[in-house]
Design an enzyme around this catalytic site. Sequence first.
Site, PDB file in Angstrom:
ATOM      1  N   ASN A  11      74.389  57.751  23.569  1.00  0.00           N
ATOM      2  CA  ASN A  11      74.802  58.497  24.756  1.00  0.00           C
ATOM      3  C   ASN A  11      75.992  59.370  24.367  1.00  0.00           C
ATOM      4  O   ASN A  11      77.083  58.859  24.133  1.00  0.00           O
ATOM      5  CB  ASN A  11      75.187  57.493  25.861  1.00  0.00           C
ATOM      6  CG  ASN A  11      75.765  58.172  27.089  1.00  0.00           C
ATOM      7  OD1 ASN A  11      75.697  59.389  27.238  1.00  0.00           O
ATOM      8  ND2 ASN A  11      76.343  57.378  27.974  1.00  0.00           N
ATOM      9  N   LYS A  13      77.512  61.586  26.125  1.00  0.00           N
ATOM     10  CA  LYS A  13      78.418  61.868  27.253  1.00  0.00           C
ATOM     11  C   LYS A  13      78.788  63.355  27.304  1.00  0.00           C
ATOM     12  O   LYS A  13      77.965  64.199  26.969  1.00  0.00           O
ATOM     13  CB  LYS A  13      79.657  60.966  27.174  1.00  0.00           C
ATOM     14  CG  LYS A  13      79.263  59.485  27.036  1.00  0.00           C
ATOM     15  CD  LYS A  13      80.398  58.554  27.255  1.00  0.00           C
ATOM     16  CE  LYS A  13      79.924  57.118  27.024  1.00  0.00           C
ATOM     17  NZ  LYS A  13      80.925  56.133  27.313  1.00  0.00           N
ATOM     18  N   HIS A  97      74.747  54.695  34.864  1.00  0.00           N
ATOM     19  CA  HIS A  97      75.790  54.367  33.880  1.00  0.00           C
ATOM     20  C   HIS A  97      77.068  54.008  34.638  1.00  0.00           C
ATOM     21  O   HIS A  97      77.348  54.581  35.693  1.00  0.00           O
ATOM     22  CB  HIS A  97      76.019  55.563  32.951  1.00  0.00           C
ATOM     23  CG  HIS A  97      76.894  55.225  31.784  1.00  0.00           C
ATOM     24  ND1 HIS A  97      78.262  55.188  31.885  1.00  0.00           N
ATOM     25  CD2 HIS A  97      76.592  54.871  30.510  1.00  0.00           C
ATOM     26  CE1 HIS A  97      78.772  54.830  30.705  1.00  0.00           C
ATOM     27  NE2 HIS A  97      77.771  54.638  29.854  1.00  0.00           N
ATOM     28  N   GLU A  99      79.991  54.824  34.247  1.00  0.00           N
ATOM     29  CA  GLU A  99      80.863  55.972  34.542  1.00  0.00           C
ATOM     30  C   GLU A  99      80.358  56.733  35.770  1.00  0.00           C
ATOM     31  O   GLU A  99      81.138  57.260  36.549  1.00  0.00           O
ATOM     32  CB  GLU A  99      80.943  56.892  33.302  1.00  0.00           C
ATOM     33  CG  GLU A  99      81.816  56.257  32.224  1.00  0.00           C
ATOM     34  CD  GLU A  99      81.479  56.670  30.807  1.00  0.00           C
ATOM     35  OE1 GLU A  99      80.796  57.683  30.600  1.00  0.00           O
ATOM     36  OE2 GLU A  99      81.911  55.937  29.888  1.00  0.00           O
ATOM     37  N   GLU A 171      75.578  46.668  30.202  1.00  0.00           N
ATOM     38  CA  GLU A 171      76.807  47.228  29.652  1.00  0.00           C
ATOM     39  C   GLU A 171      78.003  46.675  30.419  1.00  0.00           C
ATOM     40  O   GLU A 171      78.379  47.214  31.475  1.00  0.00           O
ATOM     41  CB  GLU A 171      76.796  48.754  29.773  1.00  0.00           C
ATOM     42  CG  GLU A 171      75.649  49.411  29.034  1.00  0.00           C
ATOM     43  CD  GLU A 171      76.006  50.848  28.651  1.00  0.00           C
ATOM     44  OE1 GLU A 171      76.044  51.118  27.456  1.00  0.00           O
ATOM     45  OE2 GLU A 171      76.277  51.662  29.545  1.00  0.00           O
ATOM     46  N   GLY A 177      83.784  51.651  25.543  1.00  0.00           N
ATOM     47  CA  GLY A 177      84.828  52.533  25.026  1.00  0.00           C
ATOM     48  C   GLY A 177      86.162  51.837  24.814  1.00  0.00           C
ATOM     49  O   GLY A 177      87.187  52.486  24.640  1.00  0.00           O
ATOM     50  N   SER A 217      80.876  49.206  22.943  1.00  0.00           N
ATOM     51  CA  SER A 217      81.538  49.176  21.636  1.00  0.00           C
ATOM     52  C   SER A 217      80.647  48.643  20.514  1.00  0.00           C
ATOM     53  O   SER A 217      81.104  47.883  19.656  1.00  0.00           O
ATOM     54  CB  SER A 217      82.848  48.379  21.734  1.00  0.00           C
ATOM     55  OG  SER A 217      83.707  48.988  22.680  1.00  0.00           O
TER      56      SER A 217
END
Length: 253
Positions: A11, A13, A97, A99, A171, A177, A217
């Site tokens: 991904n 982003k 996702h 985010e 996730e 991240g 990660s």
Amino acid sequence: MFERRPLIAGNWKMNLSIKDAVALIDGIAAGINDIEGVDVLVAPPFTTIASIRKAIGNSKIFLAAQNMHNEMSGAFTGEVSGRMIQEAGCTHVILGHSERRALFHETSQVIDLKVKAAAVLGLIPIVCIGETLEERESGKTFDVIRQQLDESLMNFIVDQLMLPSTILAYEPVWAIGTGKTATPDQAQEVHGFIRNWIEKTFKTGTANQVRILYGGSVKADNIAELMAKPDIDGALVGGASLKAESFVPIIRF
Ligand code: PEP
């Protein structure tokens, strides 16, 4: 017994110019041209999709969008529909996702509409779910995961059909991240829970076919131990997918 082919997905982003994205896909394609038995997918920014589609050529790399709107067309300024990303060459789409959920206030109800629209179009959804650190520390992980599954896949539940090509991505938000990976045992525990939920919710056989990716990660030095777990079928990789030097070794785990 069904075989679930491992899938390593990147991904990208909101990163990379068209030139850098094309250089990256060329590097990935060159790094994996001698391997078999693993599916590879990238999810570039919308503006680079057409160039990436062209650069992929005949190499076996699947192309995904990072999001889409649930309507097919209309007055939705700034949005892109499933039909549009399909026309641009995508076969898959990442939905829900963390985010999108946290920064753009996407609810599981909206994600469910998008999952349905993707399925209608024949786009394969990669549906993301995961708990926050606070939810994990207060012992709510499984409740949160169950609720996200129940709500984000509501239309599948109503139809009593989850297409086996559907991909789920666990996730944990606290691992995205941050450099903190869930231990293989922590990840397997949730993946097993998700597979069990599919088994109980949909018709026999579905749970054995749906691929469940781990994301958070993932790096070259932790992918092998994650992939050794029975219910981890691949990885959704963020940061480490932005360079061929870090992404290719993950694919070649
Ligand atoms: C992601 O954003 O899906 C992700 C897993 O990111 P990272 O690999 O950088 O943690």
